[in-house]
Design a protein around this motif. Structure first.
Motif, PDB file in Angstrom:
ATOM      1  N   SER A  88       0.868  -1.164   0.000  1.00  0.00           N
ATOM      2  CA  SER A  88       0.000   0.000   0.000  1.00  0.00           C
ATOM      3  C   SER A  88       0.917   1.230   0.000  1.00  0.00           C
ATOM      4  N   SER A  89       0.619   2.241   0.776  1.00  0.00           N
ATOM      5  CA  SER A  89       1.452   3.446   0.801  1.00  0.00           C
ATOM      6  C   SER A  89       1.165   4.234   2.066  1.00  0.00           C
ATOM      7  N   THR A  90       2.177   4.944   2.558  1.00  0.00           N
ATOM      8  CA  THR A  90       1.948   5.860   3.682  1.00  0.00           C
ATOM      9  C   THR A  90       1.077   7.042   3.268  1.00  0.00           C
ATOM     10  N   SER A  91       0.777   7.170   1.976  1.00  0.00           N
ATOM     11  CA  SER A  91      -0.153   8.219   1.531  1.00  0.00           C
ATOM     12  C   SER A  91      -1.523   8.055   2.168  1.00  0.00           C
ATOM     13  N   ALA A  92      -1.860   6.833   2.585  1.00  0.00           N
ATOM     14  CA  ALA A  92      -3.129   6.621   3.293  1.00  0.00           C
ATOM     15  C   ALA A  92      -3.206   7.482   4.538  1.00  0.00           C
ATOM     16  N   GLU A  93      -2.050   7.814   5.104  1.00  0.00           N
ATOM     17  CA  GLU A  93      -1.996   8.664   6.290  1.00  0.00           C
ATOM     18  C   GLU A  93      -1.658  10.107   5.931  1.00  0.00           C
ATOM     19  N   THR A  94      -0.629  10.320   5.111  1.00  0.00           N
ATOM     20  CA  THR A  94      -0.121  11.667   4.882  1.00  0.00           C
ATOM     21  C   THR A  94      -1.059  12.532   4.045  1.00  0.00           C
ATOM     22  N   LYS A  95      -1.910  11.911   3.212  1.00  0.00           N
ATOM     23  CA  LYS A  95      -2.799  12.691   2.344  1.00  0.00           C
ATOM     24  C   LYS A  95      -4.244  12.688   2.836  1.00  0.00           C
ATOM     25  N   ARG A  96      -4.474  12.158   4.021  1.00  0.00           N
ATOM     26  CA  ARG A  96      -5.838  12.049   4.533  1.00  0.00           C
ATOM     27  C   ARG A  96      -6.488  13.411   4.719  1.00  0.00           C
ATOM     28  N   ASP A  97      -5.723  14.416   5.150  1.00  0.00           N
ATOM     29  CA  ASP A  97      -6.266  15.753   5.401  1.00  0.00           C
ATOM     30  C   ASP A  97      -5.724  16.770   4.414  1.00  0.00           C
ATOM     31  N   SER A  98      -5.355  16.341   3.218  1.00  0.00           N
ATOM     32  CA  SER A  98      -4.807  17.238   2.210  1.00  0.00           C
ATOM     33  C   SER A  98      -5.832  18.292   1.786  1.00  0.00           C
ATOM     34  N   PRO A  99      -5.379  19.502   1.428  1.00  0.00           N
ATOM     35  CA  PRO A  99      -6.301  20.499   0.883  1.00  0.00           C
ATOM     36  C   PRO A  99      -6.786  20.146  -0.523  1.00  0.00           C
ATOM     37  N   ASP A 100      -6.135  19.189  -1.173  1.00  0.00           N
ATOM     38  CA  ASP A 100      -6.545  18.759  -2.511  1.00  0.00           C
ATOM     39  C   ASP A 100      -7.534  17.600  -2.405  1.00  0.00           C
ATOM     40  N   ALA A 101      -8.707  17.779  -2.989  1.00  0.00           N
ATOM     41  CA  ALA A 101      -9.751  16.758  -2.906  1.00  0.00           C
ATOM     42  C   ALA A 101      -9.296  15.439  -3.515  1.00  0.00           C
ATOM     43  N   GLY A 102      -8.532  15.509  -4.608  1.00  0.00           N
ATOM     44  CA  GLY A 102      -8.067  14.294  -5.247  1.00  0.00           C
ATOM     45  C   GLY A 102      -7.144  13.490  -4.352  1.00  0.00           C
TER      46      GLY A 102
END
Length: 285
Positions: A88-102
């Motif tokens: 998988s990827s740590t993006s599951a955590e780091t991008k969870r609250d991103s300002p970008d909807a995508g």
């Protein structure tokens, strides 16, 4: 043991095949396109999403591509492996609250796919391990460091905000491949997630500096005031001049994104290399 490798032509998959051969696995590798013959590897050609199945029953499945592709195949295969090791990827955590909807959608999809894989395996008593690497590099197929290398190769200079000092842990795909093989062979890694960061934590600025310096001819880092860099990225993003220039990407340059390797070190002997890239790590940039 019989291994099925999904995503065998991707950046982790291409390092995984020789690791498995060295350990004596019998390998069936999946690709959507025809592949040249390789000693010790049987290629099966099908699309994980569209149909097709492995020719022989695998003992262990290695998934180095999208988790939803693995789930699509599991939903129709006639085989029941004893073990699944999936990236998988740590993006599951780091991008969870991103300002970008995508990016938020990406994080949510990763989390849903991980949960679905766990539920599928638990219902069928299949051992599973989910590996979550940070920034992966190693053969020019990633969409992060290779993009920076490509800019350096094309323009010779890469602009960056002077305050881009958030910590990062780039991890080489070959280290991840070796870790995946160990995970498949160790009972203590079953039914567990592991975050996998690289062998050192360094600032985003230093990471970019080392990346552009290894390109031939050499690239150079140009530091800009934060306001000027942010304005440049907004303009680039508005006109769709470059992918990966969204607000979320820019904001994360200033945030630490460091993960604890202790569990992987304990169970999987995880001891990855520090970030010392060479031009060979970005051949297609």
């Amino acid at each position: 043991m019989r291994a099925l490798v999904l995503g065998a032509t991707g950046q982790i998959g291409r390092f995984l095949l020789p690791e498995l051969l060295a350990q004596g696995f019998v390998i069936e590798a999946v690709s959507r396109q025809a592949q040249p013959a390789r000693e010790g590897v049987t290629w099966s050609r099908f699309d994980l999403y569209a149909g097709g199945d492995a020719a022989t029953a695998p003992d262990v499945v290695f998934s180095t591509g999208p988790l939803d592709g693995l789930l699509a195949w599991l939903g129709r295969t006639r085989h029941r492996p004893e073990r699944i090791v999936a990236f998988s990827s740590t993006s599951a955590e780091t991008k969870r609250d991103s300002p970008d909807a995508g990016e938020r959608e990406l994080a949510a999809n990763l989390a849903r796919a991980e949960a679905a894989l766990e539920a599928f395996c638990e219902a069928r008593r299949i051992g599973w391990t989910i590996l979550r690497p940070t920034l992966v590099y190693g053969c020019g197929l990633d969409a992060n460091l290779s993009r920076i290398a490509a800019l350096a190769r094309r323009w010779r200079v890469v602009p960056l905000s002077i305050d881009a000092v958030g910590l990062r842990q780039p991890v080489h795909a070959q280290d991840l491949a070796a870790c995946a093989v160990r995970a498949a062979m160790r009972p203590q890694s079953a039914q567990r997630h592991y975050d996998l960061g690289g062998g050192e934590a360094l600032s985003y600025r230093e990471m970019v500096q080392r990346t552009v310096a290894c390109i031939r001819p050499r690239g150079y880092l140009v530091l800009l005031p934060a306001w000027l860099f942010d304005g440049l990225m907004q303009t680039v993003s508005r006109f769709h001049a470059m992918s990966g220039a969204g607000r979320g990407v820019v904001e994360r340059m200033r945030r630490d994104m460091v993960f604890d390797n202790a569990a992987a070190a304990r169970d999987l002997d995880w001891n990855p290399r520090p970030y010392r890239p060479g031009a060979a790590d970005f051949p297609n940039a």
